[in-house]
Design a protein around this motif. Structure first.
Motif, PDB file in Angstrom:
ATOM      1  N   HIS A 127       0.804  -1.224   0.000  1.00 55.92           N
ATOM      2  CA  HIS A 127       0.000   0.000   0.000  1.00 55.92           C
ATOM      3  C   HIS A 127       0.835   1.272   0.000  1.00 55.92           C
ATOM      4  CE1 HIS A 127      -2.227   3.229   2.215  1.00 55.92           C
ATOM      5  NE2 HIS A 127      -3.101   2.974   1.269  1.00 55.92           N
ATOM      6  N   ALA A 128       1.705   1.434   0.989  1.00 53.13           N
ATOM      7  CA  ALA A 128       2.485   2.672   1.117  1.00 53.13           C
ATOM      8  C   ALA A 128       3.621   2.435   2.099  1.00 53.13           C
ATOM      9  CB  ALA A 128       1.598   3.816   1.609  1.00 53.13           C
ATOM     10  N   PRO A 129       4.654   3.255   2.081  1.00 50.88           N
ATOM     11  CA  PRO A 129       5.751   3.083   3.041  1.00 50.88           C
ATOM     12  C   PRO A 129       5.303   3.154   4.498  1.00 50.88           C
ATOM     13  CG  PRO A 129       6.437   4.529   1.263  1.00 50.88           C
ATOM     14  CD  PRO A 129       4.965   4.313   1.091  1.00 50.88           C
ATOM     15  N   TYR A 130       4.260   3.927   4.786  1.00 49.43           N
ATOM     16  CA  TYR A 130       3.826   4.081   6.170  1.00 49.43           C
ATOM     17  C   TYR A 130       2.883   2.971   6.633  1.00 49.43           C
ATOM     18  CZ  TYR A 130      -0.189   6.399   3.904  1.00 49.43           C
ATOM     19  OH  TYR A 130      -1.256   6.699   3.098  1.00 49.43           O
TER      20      TYR A 130
ATOM     21  N   ASP B 190       8.758 -12.011 -11.985  1.00 52.70           N
ATOM     22  CA  ASP B 190       8.935 -10.977 -13.017  1.00 52.70           C
ATOM     23  C   ASP B 190       7.664 -10.146 -13.184  1.00 52.70           C
ATOM     24  OD1 ASP B 190      10.266  -9.462 -14.937  1.00 52.70           O
ATOM     25  OD2 ASP B 190       9.669 -10.794 -16.583  1.00 52.70           O
ATOM     26  N   VAL B 191       7.191  -9.594 -12.059  1.00 53.36           N
ATOM     27  CA  VAL B 191       6.020  -8.716 -12.083  1.00 53.36           C
ATOM     28  C   VAL B 191       6.385  -7.380 -11.446  1.00 53.36           C
ATOM     29  CG1 VAL B 191       4.404 -10.654 -11.990  1.00 53.36           C
ATOM     30  CG2 VAL B 191       5.131  -9.544  -9.862  1.00 53.36           C
ATOM     31  N   PRO B 192       5.644  -6.316 -11.781  1.00 59.54           N
ATOM     32  CA  PRO B 192       5.937  -5.001 -11.203  1.00 59.54           C
ATOM     33  C   PRO B 192       5.570  -4.915  -9.724  1.00 59.54           C
ATOM     34  CG  PRO B 192       4.578  -4.834 -13.201  1.00 59.54           C
ATOM     35  CD  PRO B 192       4.576  -6.264 -12.777  1.00 59.54           C
ATOM     36  N   ILE B 193       6.074  -3.858  -9.091  1.00 55.73           N
ATOM     37  CA  ILE B 193       5.672  -3.477  -7.732  1.00 55.73           C
ATOM     38  C   ILE B 193       5.064  -2.087  -7.825  1.00 55.73           C
ATOM     39  CG2 ILE B 193       6.432  -2.989  -5.376  1.00 55.73           C
ATOM     40  CD1 ILE B 193       8.764  -4.914  -5.840  1.00 55.73           C
ATOM     41  N   HIS B 194       3.890  -1.939  -7.262  1.00 54.46           N
ATOM     42  CA  HIS B 194       3.038  -0.758  -7.455  1.00 54.46           C
ATOM     43  C   HIS B 194       2.699  -0.211  -6.067  1.00 54.46           C
ATOM     44  CE1 HIS B 194      -1.508   0.199  -8.332  1.00 54.46           C
ATOM     45  NE2 HIS B 194      -0.805   1.311  -8.369  1.00 54.46           N
ATOM     46  N   MET B 195       3.096   1.051  -5.763  1.00 60.05           N
ATOM     47  CA  MET B 195       3.016   1.537  -4.381  1.00 60.05           C
ATOM     48  C   MET B 195       2.783   3.044  -4.337  1.00 60.05           C
ATOM     49  SD  MET B 195       5.988   0.921  -1.506  1.00 60.05           S
ATOM     50  CE  MET B 195       5.609   0.727   0.233  1.00 60.05           C
ATOM     51  N   HIS B 196       1.936   3.485  -3.402  1.00 58.10           N
ATOM     52  CA  HIS B 196       1.820   4.922  -3.118  1.00 58.10           C
ATOM     53  C   HIS B 196       3.114   5.391  -2.450  1.00 58.10           C
ATOM     54  CE1 HIS B 196      -2.464   3.433  -2.621  1.00 58.10           C
ATOM     55  NE2 HIS B 196      -2.654   4.414  -3.468  1.00 58.10           N
ATOM     56  N   VAL B 197       3.720   6.453  -2.971  1.00 54.60           N
ATOM     57  CA  VAL B 197       4.976   6.946  -2.395  1.00 54.60           C
ATOM     58  C   VAL B 197       5.009   8.467  -2.466  1.00 54.60           C
ATOM     59  CG1 VAL B 197       7.492   6.803  -2.448  1.00 54.60           C
ATOM     60  CG2 VAL B 197       6.143   4.867  -3.268  1.00 54.60           C
ATOM     61  N   HIS B 198       5.453   9.091  -1.371  1.00 54.72           N
ATOM     62  CA  HIS B 198       5.589  10.558  -1.321  1.00 54.72           C
ATOM     63  C   HIS B 198       4.301  11.243  -1.784  1.00 54.72           C
ATOM     64  CE1 HIS B 198      10.212  11.224  -0.987  1.00 54.72           C
ATOM     65  NE2 HIS B 198       9.888  10.033  -0.496  1.00 54.72           N
ATOM     66  N   GLU B 199       3.190  10.782  -1.223  1.00 51.71           N
ATOM     67  CA  GLU B 199       1.904  11.362  -1.621  1.00 51.71           C
ATOM     68  C   GLU B 199       1.661  12.708  -0.960  1.00 51.71           C
ATOM     69  OE1 GLU B 199      -2.841  10.167  -1.974  1.00 51.71           O
ATOM     70  OE2 GLU B 199      -1.416   8.742  -1.103  1.00 51.71           O
TER      71      GLU B 199
ATOM     72  N   MET C   2       3.795  10.886  -5.882  1.00 53.40           N
ATOM     73  CA  MET C   2       5.086  11.549  -5.953  1.00 53.40           C
ATOM     74  C   MET C   2       4.953  13.087  -6.024  1.00 53.40           C
ATOM     75  SD  MET C   2       7.092   8.964  -5.807  1.00 53.40           S
ATOM     76  CE  MET C   2       8.686   9.188  -6.532  1.00 53.40           C
ATOM     77  N   THR C   3       4.211  13.628  -5.093  1.00 56.17           N
ATOM     78  CA  THR C   3       4.035  15.087  -5.066  1.00 56.17           C
ATOM     79  C   THR C   3       5.131  15.794  -4.282  1.00 56.17           C
ATOM     80  OG1 THR C   3       2.716  15.167  -3.024  1.00 56.17           O
ATOM     81  CG2 THR C   3       1.529  14.715  -5.085  1.00 56.17           C
ATOM     82  N   GLN C   4       5.917  15.043  -3.516  1.00 55.97           N
ATOM     83  CA  GLN C   4       6.919  15.663  -2.642  1.00 55.97           C
ATOM     84  C   GLN C   4       8.313  15.194  -3.078  1.00 55.97           C
ATOM     85  OE1 GLN C   4       5.586  17.822  -0.322  1.00 55.97           O
ATOM     86  NE2 GLN C   4       3.615  17.219  -1.203  1.00 55.97           N
ATOM     87  N   LEU C   5       8.877  15.846  -4.074  1.00 53.02           N
ATOM     88  CA  LEU C   5      10.156  15.426  -4.633  1.00 53.02           C
ATOM     89  C   LEU C   5      11.141  16.583  -4.660  1.00 53.02           C
ATOM     90  CD1 LEU C   5       8.936  13.304  -7.691  1.00 53.02           C
ATOM     91  CD2 LEU C   5       9.735  12.466  -5.469  1.00 53.02           C
TER      92      LEU C   5
ATOM     93  N   ILE D 260       3.645   7.325 -11.523  1.00 53.42           N
ATOM     94  CA  ILE D 260       2.238   7.361 -11.908  1.00 53.42           C
ATOM     95  C   ILE D 260       1.615   8.616 -11.301  1.00 53.42           C
ATOM     96  CG2 ILE D 260       0.083   6.091 -12.061  1.00 53.42           C
ATOM     97  CD1 ILE D 260       2.586   4.638 -13.228  1.00 53.42           C
ATOM     98  N   HIS D 261       1.265   9.528 -12.157  1.00 52.91           N
ATOM     99  CA  HIS D 261       0.766  10.848 -11.780  1.00 52.91           C
ATOM    100  C   HIS D 261      -0.758  10.817 -11.717  1.00 52.91           C
ATOM    101  CE1 HIS D 261       0.315  15.116 -11.570  1.00 52.91           C
ATOM    102  NE2 HIS D 261       0.239  15.367 -12.859  1.00 52.91           N
ATOM    103  N   CYS D 262      -1.332  11.225 -10.592  1.00 52.80           N
ATOM    104  CA  CYS D 262      -2.790  11.260 -10.403  1.00 52.80           C
ATOM    105  C   CYS D 262      -3.212  12.690 -10.071  1.00 52.80           C
ATOM    106  CB  CYS D 262      -3.207  10.306  -9.282  1.00 52.80           C
ATOM    107  SG  CYS D 262      -2.696   8.592  -9.521  1.00 52.80           S
TER     108      CYS D 262
END
Length: 447
Positions: A199-202, A220-229, A264-267, A283-285
């Motif tokens: 879900h997310a780092p936290y 061999d599959v991707p990893i999909h995660m909320h990060v730096h939201e 990734m809003t906090q970069l 992935i930009h939302c």
């Protein structure tokens, strides 16, 4: 009487002749007076219409005299089941929204039936909006997979991981066990793939992330995660661990070309350099980030650094739609304001973010994301002959800046029509609306 055939003719399933074919290929070609030929779910030819008429004997011909034909849109991050929570707790900051409203509602209602019905509703909305592939993250992924399979849409189903128990499982070990079982089951479904979805780092600690990394490499599959939201997420992580979340993920070995970092809003510049070096996809939302006041993803800087940026709507509960055409427009406009540069993220780039870039992030760019011979016939037709689209000087510009999802007339996945002239072919709108009303009554009584 025998019908004389051109010596090179071949029988095929489908010929489509639109006004424009917007290929989104490496040259971003926009073709007029051309026809696309489809057979056995794949594109077998793109050529001038006069040549196609001589070369092919189609079982079906679709003439679209005022439409643009383009690749189906790829929604690279969403939570489809949350369509049943649309508008439940609006106008709140992210953590308040999650902790006091969404998570309690999920604890009460999010079972397999909820996910299946919510996924059906969302898939219908996406098909009608021109989305042909989505990347999902939610509990009971087997229910979302069933809904996707029955509808005929393409999907990447997230094998979700979170530290705490939910109605779907008691903890990490059960989540992994169920996710791996689903991965095995979907091997026989050509339109369905999987990704690990911590879900997310936290909400996911180090040990589960180690296991996810090992299994993702093995499968061999991707990893999909909320990060730096949000800024709070980054500040909290630094206070607790002394590390920014991205730095922690890098130390754990997760950041590479198989990692999809959502929001990734906090970069800062160091983060961007790290992402570029590791080949991470962003992935930009934009609309969800705006609604939750999470911040702004620096898309122009990411693109300038060579980072692949794709688009997602996020879930219906925080957007509140699954409209990728609208997401394209918002992404392009915000990027210009953030960069203070009107040339940042032009229409052609915004369209790539909604198509081929999403396909690349999911590891599907050899199959979908552009209209090219040999690729799957995942396509949509958009009516550009309306009053609102007139006059028209550049069809790509119109698609990004003045087209609404109501102008999507046809949707195909692997050559199969899922919508014809705005009518769904694999889902029943009246039934879906009735189910949504039933959930509205149940959830509304206890919210």
């Amino acid at each position: 009487m025998a019908i004389l055939q051109h010596p090179m003719t071949m029988e095929i399933d489908l010929l489509i002749t639109p006004e424009w074919i917007i290929t989104v290929d490496s040259g971003n070609q926009v073709l007029r007076h051309h026809t696309i030929a489809v057979d056995d779910s794949r594109i077998v030819g793109i050529m001038p219409t006069s040549e196609a008429e001589k070369r092919y004997i189609p079982r079906q011909i679709v003439a679209l005299p005022q439409q643009a034909l383009l690749p189906g849109l790829v929604n690279a991050h969403t939570h489809v089941a949350m369509s049943l929570l649309k508008g439940l707790a609006d106008d709140l900051p992210l953590m308040d929204w999650l902790q006091h409203h969404i998570w309690p509602a999920e604890a009460r209602w999010a079972d397999a039936e909820f996910v299946y019905n919510g996924a059906q509703l969302a898939i219908a909305e996406m098909i009608r909006s021109g989305t042909t592939c989505f990347n999902d993250m939610y509990f009971f992924p087997e229910a979302a997979a069933q809904a996707a399979d029955e509808s005929g849409i393409r999907a990447c189903i997230g094998m979700i991981i979170i530290d705490f128990p939910t109605r779907w499982g008691s903890g990490v070990e059960e989540y992994l066990q169920k996710g791996l079982a689903l991965h095995d089951q979907l091997q026989e479904k050509p339109l369905l793939t999987t990704a690990f979805a911590p879900h997310a780092p936290y909400t996911v600690s180090d040990e589960p992330l180690h296991k996810v990394l090992h299994l993702a490499c093995e499968l061999d599959v991707p990893i999909h995660m909320h990060v730096h939201e949000t800024a709070f997420e980054v500040q909290q992580a630094q206070a607790q661990t002394g590390l920014r979340p991205l730095t922690r993920l890098e130390q754990l070995g997760l950041l590479d070309k198989h990692f999809l970092a959502v929001h990734m809003t906090q970069l800062n510049d160091e983060d961007i350099a790290l992402l570029a070096t590791k080949g991470v996809h962003v992935i930009h939302c934009p609309e969800s980030n705006l609604k939750l006041a999470s911040g702004f993803c620096p898309v122009a800087k990411l693109t300038a650094a060579g980072i692949n940026v794709a688009l997602g709507t996020d879930g219906n509960a925080s957007n509140n739609d699954l409209d990728m055409l609208g997401e394209m427009r918002t992404a392009a406009l915000i990027a210009k304001a953030v960069a203070q540069d009107a040339s940042a993220i032009p229409a052609t780039q915004a369209l790539r973010m909604a198509t081929i870039n999403g396909a690349k992030a999911l590891g599907l760019d050899a199959k979908i994301g552009s209209l090219e011979v040999g690729k799957s016939a995942d396509m949509i037709a958009v009516d550009l002959g309306t009053l609102e689209s007139s006059p028209l000087y550049d069809p790509v510009s119109h698609l990004v800046y003045c087209t609404s999802r109501e102008q999507v007339t046809h949707t195909w996945v692997a050559g199969k029509a899922l919508m014809i002239n705005r009518q769904l072919t694999t889902l029943d709108s009246a039934t879906l609306i009735a189910k949504a009303h039933c959930w509205q009554q149940k959830i509304g009584e206890t919210s």
